[in-house]
Design a protein around this motif. Structure first.
Motif, short mmCIF file in Angstrom:
data_model
loop_
_atom_site.label_atom_id
_atom_site.label_comp_id
_atom_site.label_asym_id
_atom_site.label_seq_id
_atom_site.Cartn_x
_atom_site.Cartn_y
_atom_site.Cartn_z
N PRO A 1 -13.55 43.44 34.21
CA PRO A 1 -14.31 44.70 34.28
C PRO A 1 -14.23 45.42 32.93
O PRO A 1 -13.23 45.27 32.21
CB PRO A 1 -13.55 45.49 35.36
CG PRO A 1 -12.87 44.44 36.19
CD PRO A 1 -12.51 43.35 35.24
N PHE A 2 -15.24 46.21 32.61
CA PHE A 2 -15.33 46.85 31.28
C PHE A 2 -14.02 47.51 30.83
O PHE A 2 -13.59 47.35 29.70
CB PHE A 2 -16.40 47.95 31.29
CG PHE A 2 -17.80 47.45 31.46
CD1 PHE A 2 -18.27 46.37 30.72
CD2 PHE A 2 -18.67 48.06 32.35
CE1 PHE A 2 -19.57 45.91 30.86
CE2 PHE A 2 -19.98 47.61 32.50
CZ PHE A 2 -20.42 46.54 31.76
N VAL A 3 -13.41 48.28 31.76
CA VAL A 3 -12.25 49.08 31.33
C VAL A 3 -11.07 48.21 30.91
O VAL A 3 -10.17 48.69 30.21
CB VAL A 3 -11.77 50.08 32.42
CG1 VAL A 3 -12.80 51.16 32.62
CG2 VAL A 3 -11.45 49.36 33.72
N TYR A 4 -11.06 46.96 31.34
CA TYR A 4 -9.94 46.09 30.99
C TYR A 4 -10.25 45.15 29.81
O TYR A 4 -9.45 44.29 29.47
CB TYR A 4 -9.49 45.28 32.21
CG TYR A 4 -8.94 46.18 33.31
CD1 TYR A 4 -7.89 47.05 33.05
CD2 TYR A 4 -9.50 46.16 34.58
CE1 TYR A 4 -7.40 47.90 34.05
CE2 TYR A 4 -9.01 47.00 35.58
CZ TYR A 4 -7.97 47.87 35.30
OH TYR A 4 -7.48 48.70 36.29
N VAL A 5 -11.42 45.31 29.22
CA VAL A 5 -11.75 44.47 28.05
C VAL A 5 -10.73 44.64 26.93
O VAL A 5 -10.23 43.65 26.38
CB VAL A 5 -13.21 44.73 27.56
CG1 VAL A 5 -13.43 44.16 26.17
CG2 VAL A 5 -14.21 44.14 28.54
N PRO A 6 -10.36 45.88 26.56
CA PRO A 6 -9.36 46.03 25.48
C PRO A 6 -8.03 45.38 25.84
O PRO A 6 -7.39 44.76 25.00
CB PRO A 6 -9.22 47.55 25.33
CG PRO A 6 -10.53 48.09 25.84
CD PRO A 6 -10.93 47.19 26.96
N GLN A 7 -7.62 45.49 27.10
CA GLN A 7 -6.37 44.85 27.52
C GLN A 7 -6.47 43.32 27.34
O GLN A 7 -5.55 42.67 26.82
CB GLN A 7 -6.06 45.16 29.00
CG GLN A 7 -4.76 44.51 29.46
CD GLN A 7 -4.51 44.61 30.98
OE1 GLN A 7 -5.43 44.85 31.75
NE2 GLN A 7 -3.26 44.42 31.38
N ALA A 8 -7.60 42.76 27.76
CA ALA A 8 -7.78 41.31 27.64
C ALA A 8 -7.83 40.90 26.17
O ALA A 8 -7.21 39.91 25.75
CB ALA A 8 -9.06 40.89 28.36
N ARG A 9 -8.56 41.66 25.39
CA ARG A 9 -8.70 41.36 23.96
C ARG A 9 -7.32 41.33 23.29
O ARG A 9 -6.98 40.40 22.55
CB ARG A 9 -9.55 42.47 23.35
CG ARG A 9 -10.51 42.34 22.28
CD ARG A 9 -11.13 41.09 21.86
NE ARG A 9 -10.22 40.16 21.23
CZ ARG A 9 -10.30 38.86 21.31
NH1 ARG A 9 -11.26 38.29 22.02
NH2 ARG A 9 -9.46 38.08 20.71
N GLN A 10 -6.52 42.33 23.62
CA GLN A 10 -5.20 42.42 23.00
C GLN A 10 -4.29 41.27 23.46
O GLN A 10 -3.63 40.63 22.65
CB GLN A 10 -4.57 43.76 23.37
CG GLN A 10 -3.45 44.14 22.45
CD GLN A 10 -2.81 45.45 22.86
OE1 GLN A 10 -3.17 46.05 23.87
NE2 GLN A 10 -1.86 45.91 22.09
N ALA A 11 -4.33 40.99 24.76
CA ALA A 11 -3.45 39.94 25.30
C ALA A 11 -3.84 38.56 24.79
O ALA A 11 -3.00 37.66 24.70
CB ALA A 11 -3.50 39.97 26.82
N LEU A 12 -5.12 38.39 24.45
CA LEU A 12 -5.60 37.06 24.05
C LEU A 12 -5.76 36.91 22.54
O LEU A 12 -6.20 35.86 22.06
CB LEU A 12 -6.95 36.78 24.75
CG LEU A 12 -6.87 36.73 26.28
CD1 LEU A 12 -8.26 36.68 26.90
CD2 LEU A 12 -6.04 35.54 26.75
N GLU A 13 -5.39 37.94 21.82
CA GLU A 13 -5.52 37.93 20.35
C GLU A 13 -4.94 36.64 19.75
O GLU A 13 -3.81 36.27 20.06
CB GLU A 13 -4.76 39.15 19.79
CG GLU A 13 -5.06 39.50 18.35
CD GLU A 13 -6.51 39.92 18.16
OE1 GLU A 13 -6.97 40.79 18.90
OE2 GLU A 13 -7.16 39.36 17.25
N GLY A 14 -5.72 35.97 18.96
CA GLY A 14 -5.24 34.78 18.25
C GLY A 14 -5.08 33.54 19.12
O GLY A 14 -4.65 32.49 18.65
N SER A 15 -5.47 33.63 20.41
CA SER A 15 -5.27 32.49 21.32
C SER A 15 -6.45 31.53 21.32
O SER A 15 -6.35 30.41 21.82
CB SER A 15 -5.08 32.99 22.75
OG SER A 15 -6.30 33.56 23.22
N GLY A 16 -7.59 31.99 20.83
CA GLY A 16 -8.80 31.16 20.89
C GLY A 16 -9.56 31.37 22.19
O GLY A 16 -10.64 30.82 22.38
N VAL A 17 -9.01 32.14 23.13
CA VAL A 17 -9.73 32.44 24.37
C VAL A 17 -10.61 33.68 24.13
O VAL A 17 -10.12 34.69 23.63
CB VAL A 17 -8.76 32.70 25.55
CG1 VAL A 17 -9.53 33.08 26.82
CG2 VAL A 17 -7.89 31.47 25.80
#
Ligand code: PEP
Length: 254
Positions: A43-59
């Motif tokens: 969901p939109f509000v969790y995009v920053p959380q996902a972006r941060q958690a996946l930083e540098g992972s290639g996902v």
């Protein structure tokens, strides 16, 4: 050779704490399934959380919808440039839940497709027929019309390297999956429809199947010639299941 893709559509599910555990597991899939484009669409509000958690992972991270306007007085809407700004690479457009529950027309979906591309996002364009339409034997007519709306509005060149998800509405969240033969037939139809305009663009299309994909049916579906991966709803909320589906996509090109 097209790179397979598996994208998770979280729909309106999850809260920060559950997301954190799921994202931790998904993070490892970037390396483990290096030959697959793996993406999650929270969901939109969790995009920053996902972006941060996946930083540098290639996902990669994607949104689940966007406005056809770039900014302005549209209360409640989220614009494509905003999604790009918070690190989305993809955006799901024309999902059947948007078309049926929110009345989105083919024309609106095409306008959103153009807005997403203007913002540098890669649309995951969803097409698919209802059960009634399948029983009336008009699947190709419906999918062709949904596809043509985008080609008419944005031109066939806009489909260069595009991601299209064939999602029969009767298979979404129902536990009822299209057989590999049924799915392959529609995927082939989509590729041929685009090939009638431009064979090179058609060859490069990444065609995902969506509709009750699970670890036990993913391998067979992804083994079909024109199925390049999946758009996953329910199973994308379970780390083990989503991981197994990504691994099935990785093996599909062995
Ligand atoms: C979807 O919503 O895009 C989807 C394919 O859902 P599910 O996998 O739950 O059928």
């Amino acid at each position: 050779m097209r790179k397979p893709m598996v994208a998770g559509n979280w729909k309106m599910n999850g809260k920060s704490a559950d997301n954190a555990a799921l994202l931790e597991a998904v993070r490892g899939l970037g390396d483990e399934c290096a030959n697959v484009t793996v993406a999650v669409c929270p969901p939109f509000v969790y995009v920053p959380q996902a972006r941060q958690a996946l930083e540098g992972s290639g996902v990669a991270v994607g949104g689940q919808d966007c406005s056809d306007n770039d900014s302005g007085a549209f209360t409640g809407e989220v614009a494509a440039p905003m999604l790009a700004d918070v690190g989305c690479e993809y955006v799901i457009l024309g999902h059947s839940e948007r078309r049926t529950l929110f009345g989105e027309s083919d024309t609106q979906v095409a306008a959103k497709y153009r807005a997403a591309q203007r913002a540098g996002l890669k649309p995951i364009l969803c097409v698919g027929e209802t059960l009634e339409e399948r029983e009336q034997d008009v699947t190709e007519e419906v999918v062709g019309r949904q596809l043509d709306a985008v080609i008419d509005a944005a031109g066939v060149a806009s489909l260069e390297g595009a991601v299209i998800a064939y999602e029969p509405v009767w298979a979404i969240g129902t536990g009822r999956t299209a057989t590999p033969e049924q799915a392959q037939t529609v995927h082939r139809f989509i590729r041929e429809r685009v090939a009638a305009h431009d064979a090179g663009v058609a060859e490069g299309l990444v065609l995902l199947y969506g509709g009750s994909v699970k670890p036990d049916n993913a391998g067979e579906l992804f083994g079909c010639d024109d199925i390049d991966g999946g758009l996953i709803g329910g199973a994308s909320l379970k780390a083990d299941a989503f991981g197994d589906i990504c691994r099935a996509a990785e093996r599909s090109r062995d």
